[in-house]
Scaffold this motif. Structure first.
Motif, PDB file in Angstrom:
ATOM      1  N   ALA C 249      -6.745 -23.612 -10.908  1.00 46.67           N
ATOM      2  CA  ALA C 249      -7.322 -24.729 -10.146  1.00 46.67           C
ATOM      3  C   ALA C 249      -6.353 -25.136  -9.046  1.00 46.67           C
ATOM      4  O   ALA C 249      -6.742 -25.331  -7.887  1.00 46.67           O
ATOM      5  CB  ALA C 249      -7.613 -25.897 -11.078  1.00 46.67           C
ATOM      6  N   ARG C 250      -5.099 -25.223  -9.415  1.00 48.13           N
ATOM      7  CA  ARG C 250      -4.086 -25.654  -8.449  1.00 48.13           C
ATOM      8  C   ARG C 250      -3.909 -24.618  -7.335  1.00 48.13           C
ATOM      9  O   ARG C 250      -3.898 -24.943  -6.157  1.00 48.13           O
ATOM     10  CB  ARG C 250      -2.778 -25.886  -9.208  1.00 48.13           C
ATOM     11  N   LEU C 251      -3.777 -23.366  -7.722  1.00 50.48           N
ATOM     12  CA  LEU C 251      -3.470 -22.325  -6.734  1.00 50.48           C
ATOM     13  C   LEU C 251      -4.653 -22.050  -5.818  1.00 50.48           C
ATOM     14  O   LEU C 251      -4.469 -21.617  -4.683  1.00 50.48           O
ATOM     15  CB  LEU C 251      -3.050 -21.030  -7.429  1.00 50.48           C
ATOM     16  N   LEU C 252      -5.869 -22.296  -6.311  1.00 55.60           N
ATOM     17  CA  LEU C 252      -7.053 -21.952  -5.521  1.00 55.60           C
ATOM     18  C   LEU C 252      -7.778 -23.182  -4.993  1.00 55.60           C
ATOM     19  O   LEU C 252      -8.829 -23.067  -4.371  1.00 55.60           O
ATOM     20  CB  LEU C 252      -8.005 -21.098  -6.363  1.00 55.60           C
ATOM     21  N   GLY C 253      -7.220 -24.353  -5.255  1.00 56.97           N
ATOM     22  CA  GLY C 253      -7.833 -25.572  -4.743  1.00 56.97           C
ATOM     23  C   GLY C 253      -9.194 -25.868  -5.338  1.00 56.97           C
ATOM     24  O   GLY C 253     -10.095 -26.323  -4.654  1.00 56.97           O
ATOM     25  N   LEU C 254      -9.368 -25.572  -6.617  1.00 57.21           N
ATOM     26  CA  LEU C 254     -10.649 -25.807  -7.280  1.00 57.21           C
ATOM     27  C   LEU C 254     -10.547 -27.000  -8.228  1.00 57.21           C
ATOM     28  O   LEU C 254      -9.477 -27.289  -8.773  1.00 57.21           O
ATOM     29  CB  LEU C 254     -11.040 -24.570  -8.093  1.00 57.21           C
ATOM     30  N   ASP C 255     -11.681 -27.679  -8.436  1.00 57.90           N
ATOM     31  CA  ASP C 255     -11.710 -28.711  -9.471  1.00 57.90           C
ATOM     32  C   ASP C 255     -11.573 -28.045 -10.831  1.00 57.90           C
ATOM     33  O   ASP C 255     -12.185 -26.994 -11.072  1.00 57.90           O
ATOM     34  CB  ASP C 255     -13.061 -29.443  -9.455  1.00 57.90           C
ATOM     35  N   ILE C 256     -10.837 -28.682 -11.705  1.00 60.60           N
ATOM     36  CA  ILE C 256     -10.652 -28.111 -13.041  1.00 60.60           C
ATOM     37  C   ILE C 256     -12.001 -27.920 -13.731  1.00 60.60           C
ATOM     38  O   ILE C 256     -12.244 -26.908 -14.387  1.00 60.60           O
ATOM     39  CB  ILE C 256      -9.697 -28.996 -13.871  1.00 60.60           C
ATOM     40  N   TYR C 277      -0.653 -14.072 -13.607  1.00 59.12           N
ATOM     41  CA  TYR C 277      -0.364 -13.001 -12.652  1.00 59.12           C
ATOM     42  C   TYR C 277      -1.666 -12.574 -11.969  1.00 59.12           C
ATOM     43  O   TYR C 277      -1.884 -12.829 -10.807  1.00 59.12           O
ATOM     44  CB  TYR C 277       0.273 -11.794 -13.357  1.00 59.12           C
ATOM     45  N   LEU C 278      -2.531 -11.914 -12.769  1.00 58.39           N
ATOM     46  CA  LEU C 278      -3.764 -11.376 -12.213  1.00 58.39           C
ATOM     47  C   LEU C 278      -4.841 -12.438 -12.036  1.00 58.39           C
ATOM     48  O   LEU C 278      -5.722 -12.301 -11.174  1.00 58.39           O
ATOM     49  CB  LEU C 278      -4.317 -10.278 -13.136  1.00 58.39           C
ATOM     50  N   GLU C 279      -4.795 -13.475 -12.864  1.00 49.09           N
ATOM     51  CA  GLU C 279      -5.932 -14.402 -12.941  1.00 49.09           C
ATOM     52  C   GLU C 279      -6.278 -15.029 -11.594  1.00 49.09           C
ATOM     53  O   GLU C 279      -7.442 -14.988 -11.170  1.00 49.09           O
ATOM     54  CB  GLU C 279      -5.657 -15.471 -14.010  1.00 49.09           C
ATOM     55  N   PRO C 280      -5.305 -15.614 -10.883  1.00 52.24           N
ATOM     56  CA  PRO C 280      -5.666 -16.206  -9.587  1.00 52.24           C
ATOM     57  C   PRO C 280      -6.099 -15.156  -8.567  1.00 52.24           C
ATOM     58  O   PRO C 280      -6.921 -15.450  -7.690  1.00 52.24           O
ATOM     59  CB  PRO C 280      -4.388 -16.914  -9.126  1.00 52.24           C
ATOM     60  N   LEU C 281      -5.565 -13.943  -8.699  1.00 53.16           N
ATOM     61  CA  LEU C 281      -5.952 -12.882  -7.762  1.00 53.16           C
ATOM     62  C   LEU C 281      -7.401 -12.479  -8.001  1.00 53.16           C
ATOM     63  O   LEU C 281      -8.177 -12.287  -7.055  1.00 53.16           O
ATOM     64  CB  LEU C 281      -5.042 -11.666  -7.912  1.00 53.16           C
ATOM     65  N   ALA C 282      -7.771 -12.338  -9.275  1.00 54.08           N
ATOM     66  CA  ALA C 282      -9.144 -11.952  -9.601  1.00 54.08           C
ATOM     67  C   ALA C 282     -10.126 -13.008  -9.105  1.00 54.08           C
ATOM     68  O   ALA C 282     -11.185 -12.680  -8.570  1.00 54.08           O
ATOM     69  CB  ALA C 282      -9.288 -11.743 -11.113  1.00 54.08           C
ATOM     70  N   ILE C 283      -9.767 -14.276  -9.266  1.00 56.15           N
ATOM     71  CA  ILE C 283     -10.653 -15.342  -8.789  1.00 56.15           C
ATOM     72  C   ILE C 283     -10.748 -15.315  -7.266  1.00 56.15           C
ATOM     73  O   ILE C 283     -11.838 -15.402  -6.696  1.00 56.15           O
ATOM     74  CB  ILE C 283     -10.162 -16.727  -9.285  1.00 56.15           C
ATOM     75  N   ALA C 284      -9.614 -15.158  -6.606  1.00 59.27           N
ATOM     76  CA  ALA C 284      -9.628 -15.140  -5.135  1.00 59.27           C
ATOM     77  C   ALA C 284     -10.447 -13.963  -4.620  1.00 59.27           C
ATOM     78  O   ALA C 284     -11.197 -14.100  -3.648  1.00 59.27           O
ATOM     79  CB  ALA C 284      -8.199 -15.079  -4.601  1.00 59.27           C
ATOM     80  N   LEU C 285     -10.304 -12.810  -5.271  1.00 58.07           N
ATOM     81  CA  LEU C 285     -11.079 -11.639  -4.848  1.00 58.07           C
ATOM     82  C   LEU C 285     -12.571 -11.850  -5.098  1.00 58.07           C
ATOM     83  O   LEU C 285     -13.412 -11.518  -4.264  1.00 58.07           O
ATOM     84  CB  LEU C 285     -10.596 -10.390  -5.593  1.00 58.07           C
ATOM     85  N   SER C 286     -12.900 -12.412  -6.255  1.00 59.70           N
ATOM     86  CA  SER C 286     -14.300 -12.632  -6.594  1.00 59.70           C
ATOM     87  C   SER C 286     -14.925 -13.654  -5.643  1.00 59.70           C
ATOM     88  O   SER C 286     -16.065 -13.521  -5.216  1.00 59.70           O
ATOM     89  CB  SER C 286     -14.420 -13.096  -8.044  1.00 59.70           C
ATOM     90  N   ARG C 287     -14.144 -14.655  -5.303  1.00 66.16           N
ATOM     91  CA  ARG C 287     -14.633 -15.685  -4.382  1.00 66.16           C
ATOM     92  C   ARG C 287     -14.963 -15.059  -3.029  1.00 66.16           C
ATOM     93  O   ARG C 287     -15.946 -15.385  -2.389  1.00 66.16           O
ATOM     94  CB  ARG C 287     -13.559 -16.767  -4.233  1.00 66.16           C
ATOM     95  N   LYS C 288     -14.125 -14.129  -2.623  1.00 62.67           N
ATOM     96  CA  LYS C 288     -14.313 -13.495  -1.320  1.00 62.67           C
ATOM     97  C   LYS C 288     -15.455 -12.470  -1.369  1.00 62.67           C
ATOM     98  O   LYS C 288     -16.247 -12.368  -0.449  1.00 62.67           O
ATOM     99  CB  LYS C 288     -13.017 -12.793  -0.922  1.00 62.67           C
ATOM    100  N   ALA C 289     -15.520 -11.717  -2.462  1.00 60.72           N
ATOM    101  CA  ALA C 289     -16.511 -10.626  -2.556  1.00 60.72           C
ATOM    102  C   ALA C 289     -17.854 -11.109  -3.070  1.00 60.72           C
ATOM    103  O   ALA C 289     -18.839 -10.393  -2.966  1.00 60.72           O
ATOM    104  CB  ALA C 289     -15.974  -9.528  -3.466  1.00 60.72           C
ATOM    105  N   LYS C 290     -17.880 -12.293  -3.652  1.00 57.04           N
ATOM    106  CA  LYS C 290     -19.103 -12.827  -4.264  1.00 57.04           C
ATOM    107  C   LYS C 290     -19.627 -11.919  -5.383  1.00 57.04           C
ATOM    108  O   LYS C 290     -20.830 -11.818  -5.622  1.00 57.04           O
ATOM    109  CB  LYS C 290     -20.216 -13.028  -3.209  1.00 57.04           C
ATOM    110  N   ARG C 291     -18.732 -11.238  -6.012  1.00 55.91           N
ATOM    111  CA  ARG C 291     -19.096 -10.408  -7.165  1.00 55.91           C
ATOM    112  C   ARG C 291     -18.005 -10.528  -8.215  1.00 55.91           C
ATOM    113  O   ARG C 291     -16.868 -10.868  -7.897  1.00 55.91           O
ATOM    114  CB  ARG C 291     -19.225  -8.936  -6.727  1.00 55.91           C
ATOM    115  N   PRO C 292     -18.335 -10.253  -9.458  1.00 58.64           N
ATOM    116  CA  PRO C 292     -17.282 -10.300 -10.486  1.00 58.64           C
ATOM    117  C   PRO C 292     -16.192  -9.262 -10.188  1.00 58.64           C
ATOM    118  O   PRO C 292     -16.505  -8.188  -9.663  1.00 58.64           O
ATOM    119  CB  PRO C 292     -18.016  -9.938 -11.777  1.00 58.64           C
TER     120      PRO C 292
END
Lengths: 158, 286, 773
Positions: C249-256, C277-292
């Motif tokens: 939430a903190r690293l990606l600016g999301l509400d908890i 490690y991977l978790e924020p990257l996976a979320i950032a990638l998914s947010r950008k790609a709009k896919r899991p």
């Protein structure tokens, strides 16, 4: 290049799948056949978490290409229990608390079965050396060795 | 990436000789698949030699033994008679990796991976084994010690593969042994490996010997000086000391993550002596 | 309302605590059904891969991702530009502190790559092969900088500087120049100068330990799915999914509230899965790609890019009177933090002398950055290192004074009322009991042969409590759903089900435990600090109390009784006194049937900040044999005795003892991070990182000592971490007994051992005899 079309037997069932040359048997099991009981801990044959039987021979499925298993027989952890009844090794792992996190457990059980099929009464040393290719970081191996020993006893009794 | 599994030697040789791009022979795959996954190699063609009958058989041949290059360590171990003739070769092959790796790893792969630390190679060299090669120009035999030229460098010509190994006939009162040093009990690459094969005369004196050392030089070494040090002796303490000195003198190791130069030289001497004593003991009772 | 506070005999109802029940999650784990981190998949998922720095230290001048983005099948590429910078703020992470300013840089390098393997970019593509190809198309321009790996070298004034805004904290006056020394800390008790004056014997030694990895068999894995409105689902293997949620939430600016994290089954952590490690990257990638997006580390990435624990340099000076009383102890610890500050030097400092009752102690610690992966917690973080050094010196004092090492420890053992150098006065603790148990073993009294040696060492760890939730829900048929928020790494569900079944007086099989996701429970701190069984059981007791009170209240209504006319015991509300003659007790199942008519669903929800974690102390005993010609060490026999307070599930307590001992054996003998002069890790795989295999170790005898923790309803102490503390010292002491040489550098690998034997031999201390072949 087109994918390979492979027919094989997995846990007694006929299966067909497509795979690229570089895909390992482990990749095929996990990603194509959705048998995720075999685990990838290293992809280099050093941890044993992906252990399967290939034509009755214990191997690391990460060190076998998917296209190599054409016409061959693969047995995985998913095929160990017969219906309702667990394999004695599965039962003894539970009773001995021989797993903590459990990620290495499928590999140990598959490898342990291969041992007991060849040697129904292994010594502690034989068990330890046979299983030296299966890494466990949680248990210190103590309860795993005990579970294999007691499974051997149970299997000898039939 | 192409995958071919020819059923004949001719087929394999034709594929390899005619290939363009990077080509790899697949036997047990225990090194090749790891290198592919690590992006060390990215072959255009993989030629699986396990469907070729000559690579998969263990047969008696001209009084000795012929072992297919793609016979696995587990199969060697399970062979009823090979172990009696060549216990050192079998134990060396069985030190490669885990039980699982034993189900796949082969003598041919162990040699052709081109590692100076290959466990089975010192044992094969000590045994005086010949590698039988097949290639576009036909078959030829090479002493195993001449197959490897340096790390990842082999004497194989384009299109050539190792088909099998021939272990010579065993005179009475002969045996061999292989020891390696690793920090753990299993699963490591040899820091030092030592193979010794010897024959005793009627009186129990060593009449012939071959000594080979692994992981102490850019390639696995045949060490004739070490053999000379014990031929004509009963491996008494003085002979043991000469053997150790000869082994030491032959070592040209590197310092690396697996061991220091000094350590490798010291341990090479110790293992050579210990392997010789085991081989001697076996020869006496064989 | 009266409650049944005692447990009946082991059997159907009650008495499960302290018994070896079959773990509820076991069947899925022996059949391959259990889903670990990499076992989750979603329709339409992409595969994510990370581009990592090949340099140990380099300025990142430019990252050109255009070619990768143009590759067909590539759906998203992320770099530092996809993460907002964070302000400097320290927050608790496991038993250590972390700073978001550093976390955002560790998950994705910003100004500089600070270690080989540091993430520089990531891609998501329709297949793993395409993702791999895409990584090769990302063009990064590096300005390679000089690097520093060793902790002592990193402390030098002329060392390559990792952070030009890092000024040593804890020194006066505040330094004017930045350095790699992030922090200096100090604890003082009494006056060590005065103490050393009273000493008849003083031993001073310097020790060195190597960085070691937690070595869990399951690589890090994450699967993220982000919808257009930012709602995020994440599945990952972690020791604390609430912590993962907070970090993401903190690293990606999301509400908890928008992030729901489900902890998969976890294939080992040992502290290493307490960070992201991977978790924020996976979320950032998914947010950008709009896919899991699914991401799994390779083993090489685990070694190069996830946290090992510190290597260190430690000086210890101890003084004792001739009859063995410790009168002063000094230590100076220099711990590697990796590329960002935050080594476990603080707990190292606090634990160094904690097992002993001493009046004069001074310990100084330095937290030092260098071009290595940022360290993460590893089982009793920091303690094995400092206690190894102290236990080695204690052994040397025993030898100098001709005292039995167990007696010497007994004489100086911390006990109830001892004031620890790090502050508190101890309540009841079990060090003496563990020493006594070891002394009574047959092992201690068995003779040894030449080149064999026996060593003993003790160890201390604090343990923690913290924020914890547990819910108990009575289902319609009277079965019970138990939910906690701490991932189960080693039998937690079995231990907690024992408690829940006993508390409610129902059969073990009627309780089904699950690990709830972050949407199902309130914030729960992670599995770490040996806290999950300790605090989870406290929260369950609280939840059960609510259920019992609720059932009693409902019974009062149904029976028109007063509160003192009913009690809950053995799985039922029972009428008391004359009421008992008229009315039958009502079981939990009876209440479940009429729940709708008596006030609705029945449940309890324990929400606590668990306090009163009691330290756990242990003593290890080891026999080993040295091959004097090769330096190879074989562990012959091993016994662990440790205070568990109360073993909720003895088999899993023993398992902690045994597993910790074997990890310690690895640390002592063979495990290490080996760097080349190029600053690159040379042994990033299981082949050359040499963790113990089954044939390397003997059976590990485990003695469970129970000195109840008065702050816990069942007397529980955390047990998971202490077992890795004593092995290093015990093995070093056994090595001394076998060889006469005090080894002061870990690992005691064969080349080092052989070199020491040769040097002693050359020094005229007697030739090394050859063992019989």
């Amino acid at each position: 290049m087109a994918k390979h079309h492979i027919e094989a037997t997995v846990n007694g069932d006929d299966v067909e799948f497509l795979c690229e040359t570089e895909e390992t048997l482990l990749d095929v099991l996990r990603d194509t056949l959705h048998l995720t009981g075999s685990k990838e801990g290293c992809a280099s044959g050093d941890c044993g978490a992906c252990s399967v039987m290939l034509d009755g021979r214990l191997v690391c499925s990460c060190l076998v290409l998917g296209c190599e298993v054409s016409g061959r027989r693969v047995e995985t952890i998913e095929g160990m229990a017969k219906g309702e009844s667990l394999h004695p090794l599965q039962q003894q792992f539970l009773e001995h608390a021989a797993l903590q996190c459990g990620i290495c457990t499928p590999g140990f059980i598959v490898a342990g079965k291969a041992l007991l099929e060849r040697n129904p009464n292994p010594t502690e040393t034989e068990i330890r050396y046979w299983l030296a290719g299966n890494l466990c970081r949680c248990t210190g191996y103590d309860k795993i060795v005990s579970a294999v020993k007691d499974a051997a006893v149970a299997m000898r009794k039939g | 990436m192409r995958y071919e599994a020819p059923k004949s030697l001719q087929g394999a040789v034709a594929l390899l000789a005619g290939a363009t791009g990077e080509t790899r022979v697949l036997a047990g795959g225990t090194d090749l698949l790891v290198q592919m996954r690590a992006d060390v190699v990215d072959p255009d063609l993989i030629v699986d030699i396990k469907k070729i009958p000559e690579t998969r058989a263990i047969t008696e041949d001209r009084g000795g033994w012929r072992i297919g290059a793609a016979v696995t360590g587990a199969e060697l171990k399970e062979h009823p008679r090979l172990k009696q003739a060549w216990p050192g070769v079998v134990e060396a092959a069985n030190l490669i990796g885990s039980t699982q790796v034993q189900g796949r790893a082969t003598l041919g792969g162990n040699l052709c991976n081109g590692s100076p630390a290959a466990d089975s190679v010192p044992a094969l060299i000590a045994a005086g084994a010949l590698a039988t090669l097949a290639g576009p120009d036909g078959a030829r035999d090479l002493p195993v010690e001449d197959v490897m030229l340096g790390p990842r460098k082999l004497a194989l010509r384009r299109g050539e593969i190792v088909v099998s190994f021939w272990l010579p006939p065993r005179p009475p009162r002969s045996s061999d042994a292989y020891l390696r040093f690793i920090p753990r009990t299993e699963m490591d690459i040899a820091v030092v490996g030592a193979g010794v094969s010897l024959t005793l005369d009627n009186a129990g004196t060593i009449s012939a010997a071959r000594v080979s050392l692994g992981a102490v030089a850019p390639k696995v070494l045949l060490v004739p000086e070490a053999a000379h040090a014990i031929v004509g002796t009963r491996l008494d303490v003085a002979a043991q000391q000469r053997l150790e000195a000869a082994a030491r003198a032959a070592c040209r190791p590197i310092d690396d993550k697996r061991g220091t130069t000094e350590f490798r030289v010291d341990v090479a001497a110790v293992l050579t002596r210990r392997a010789a004593l085991i081989a001697l003991d076996r020869a006496r009772t064989s | 309302m009266a409650e049944n506070g005692t447990n009946g005999p082991s059997g159907t109802n009650g008495g499960y605590v302290g018994t070896r029940t079959i773990r509820p999650d076991g069947l899925d784990k022996v059949t391959g059904r259990a889903r670990f981190g990499a076992d989750y998949n979603l329709p339409g998922q992409l595969i994510g891969r990370v581009l990592r720095s090949p340099h140990p230290h380099a300025r990142i001048v430019r990252i050109d991702t255009s070619k990768a983005e143009a590759l067909p099948g590539v759906k998203a590429v992320i770099t530092r530009d996809d993460f907002a910078d964070q302000s400097s703020e320290f927050i608790p992470a496991g038993e250590m502190l972390m700073n978001y300013k550093d976390v955002v840089r560790n998950v994705m390098a910003r100004e500089k790559a600070l270690y080989e393997g540091h993430a520089v970019a990531a891609v998501a593509a329709t297949s793993a092969a395409i993702a791999r190809r895409a990584l090769k198309l990302i063009d990064v321009t590096y300005e390679v900088l000089p690097h520093v790996i060793d902790v002592v070298e990193a402390m030098r004034p002329d060392a390559p500087l990792l952070h030009d805004d890092l000024f040593t904290a804890g020194v006066e006056p505040k330094p004017e120049k930045p350095s790699n020394i992030a922090k200096r800390i100090e604890i003082v008790l009494g006056d060590i100068e005065a103490g050393f004056k009273k000493a008849d014997v003083i031993v001073e030694r310097e020790f060195k330990t190597a960085a070691v990895h937690q070595g869990y068999i399951e690589p890090h894995a994450a699967l993220a799915s982000v919808s257009e409105d930012g709602s995020t689902e994440l599945w990952c293997c972690t020791q604390g999914h609430f912590i993962v949620r907070a970090h993401c939430a903190r690293l990606l600016g999301l509400d908890i509230a928008k992030i729901r994290v489900t902890a998969s089954e976890i294939g080992g952590g040992f502290g290493g899965k307490t960070v992201v490690y991977l978790e924020p990257l996976a979320i950032a990638l998914s947010r950008k790609a709009k896919r899991p997006v699914k991401m799994v580390m390779s083993r090489e990435e685990v070694f190069k890019s996830s946290g090992p624990t510190s290597g260190a340099t430690v000086k210890v000076k101890m003084g004792a009177t001739k009859d063995g009383k410790f009168v002063a102890g000094f230590a100076e610890l220099k711990y590697q933090a990796g590329a960002f500050q935050g080594s476990p030097v603080q707990p190292g400092v606090m634990c160094a002398y904690a097992p002993y009752d001493m009046e004069n102690v001074k310990v100084i610690g330095y937290d030092v950055v260098s071009n290595r992966p940022k360290v993460a917690a590893y089982r009793a973080p920091g303690a094995p290192i400092s206690e190894y050094a102290v236990e080695s010196v204690v052994d040397e004092i025993a030898k100098k004074l001709g005292l039995d090492p167990i007696e010497l420890r007994m004489m100086n053992a911390a006990r109830e009322g001892t004031k620890a150098a790090y502050g508190p006065k101890f309540g009841p603790i079990g060090l003496e009991e563990t020493l006594n148990s070891i002394k009574k073993t047959e092992h201690w009294n068995t003779p040894l042969r030449k080149w064999q040696g026996r060593g003993v060492a003790s160890g201390f760890w604090f343990n923690i409590g913290g924020e914890t939730c547990a819910s108990l829900t009575i289902n319609e048929d009277g079965t019970v759903s138990l939910m906690v928020g701490t991932p189960d790494i080693g039998g937690l569900r079995a231990a907690l089900t024992n408690i829940a079944a006993d508390e409610l007086g129902i059969p073990y099989e009627k309780v089904r435990p699950i690990i709830g996701d972050t949407g199902s429970l309130g914030f729960t701190f992670l599995t770490g600090g040996s806290r999950s069984a300790f605090s989870g059981s406290m929260a369950i007791v609280e939840a059960a109390k609510q259920i019992k009170a609720e059932l009693c209240a409902r019974a009062c209504k149904l029976w028109e009784a007063k509160p003192d006319q009913v009690e809950f015991s053995n799985g039922a509300v029972r009428p008391l006194g004359e009421l008992a003659e008229k009315i039958k007790p009502m079981t939990i199942a009876d209440f479940a049937k009429v729940a709708g008519k008596t006030g609705g669903p029945i449940g309890g929800y324990g929400r606590i900040n668990a306090q009163g974690a009691g330290p756990s102390l242990g003593t290890h005993l080891v026999d080993l044999e040295v091959d004097p010609e090769t330096g190879r060490v074989t562990i012959l026999r091993y016994t662990v005795a440790q205070d568990a307070g109360k073993a909720l599930h003895p088999a899993y307590v023993e398992g902690q003892f045994q597993g910790g001992a074997v990890q310690g054996i690895g640390w002592a003998l063979n495990e290490e991070y080996i760097y080349g002069a190029d600053g690159k890790l040379q042994n990033a795989g299981f082949l050359d990182y040499r963790m113990p295999v089954a044939s390397d170790v003997p059976m590990i005898d485990a003695i469970v000592v129970e000195v109840a923790n008065p702050k816990h309803p069942y007397g529980v102490r955390g047990v998971g971490e202490t077992p890795i503390v004593p092995p290093l010292g015990a093995i070093a002491n056994a090595m001394e007994a076998a060889t006469g040489i005090r080894f002061t550098e870990l690992p005691m690998s064969p080349p080092k051992v052989l070199k020491a034997l040769k040097e002693r031999s050359a020094g005229g201390m007697g030739a090394i005899s050859r063992p019989p072949l």
